[in-house]
Design a protein around this motif. Structure first.
Motif, PDB file in Angstrom:
ATOM      1  N   LYS A 172     -10.428  31.127 -23.466  1.00  0.00           N
ATOM      2  CA  LYS A 172     -10.170  29.931 -22.664  1.00  0.00           C
ATOM      3  C   LYS A 172      -9.566  28.818 -23.522  1.00  0.00           C
ATOM      4  N   VAL A 173     -10.164  28.576 -24.669  1.00  0.00           N
ATOM      5  CA  VAL A 173      -9.666  27.519 -25.564  1.00  0.00           C
ATOM      6  C   VAL A 173      -8.260  27.846 -26.049  1.00  0.00           C
ATOM      7  N   GLU A 179      -5.799  27.373 -23.148  1.00  0.00           N
ATOM      8  CA  GLU A 179      -5.596  25.950 -22.870  1.00  0.00           C
ATOM      9  C   GLU A 179      -4.789  25.257 -23.959  1.00  0.00           C
ATOM     10  N   SER A 180      -4.926  25.723 -25.189  1.00  0.00           N
ATOM     11  CA  SER A 180      -4.173  25.110 -26.295  1.00  0.00           C
ATOM     12  C   SER A 180      -2.738  25.629 -26.361  1.00  0.00           C
TER      13      SER A 180
END
Length: 83
Positions: free
Chosen positions: A20-21, A24-25
């Motif tokens: 997820k991180v 998103e990045s």
């Protein structure tokens, strides 16, 4: 890389959080891979419990080559192989 038998870090929660991180990045160089038979140290394991750790002798099959290939792809050396 995360071991599927890791008893120190909850892989089932950690892998989705990392994905997820990274998504998103928008980091194209981030990869999350879970290796089912790996323990916390990415050694081939049966249970992942500390009690078996002293008897384990081998990193996961292909672990080191996978890491090296991932790095070579990102630095523009994808066609080179280790000697």
């Amino acid at each position: 890389m995360l071991g599927g038998l890791d008893r120190s870090v909850p892989t089932g929660e950690t892998a989705p959080a990392f994905r997820k991180v990274f998504r998103e990045s928008r980091n194209p160089d981030a990869t999350v891979r879970v290796v089912p038979q790996g323990n916390h140290g990415l050694l081939e394991a049966l249970t992942g419990f500390d009690s078996e750790a002293r008897f384990l002798a081998y990193y996961l099959r292909g672990f080191q080559n996978s890491v090296a290939s991932w790095i070579r792809e990102r630095v523009g050396l994808a066609g080179l192989t280790a000697k």
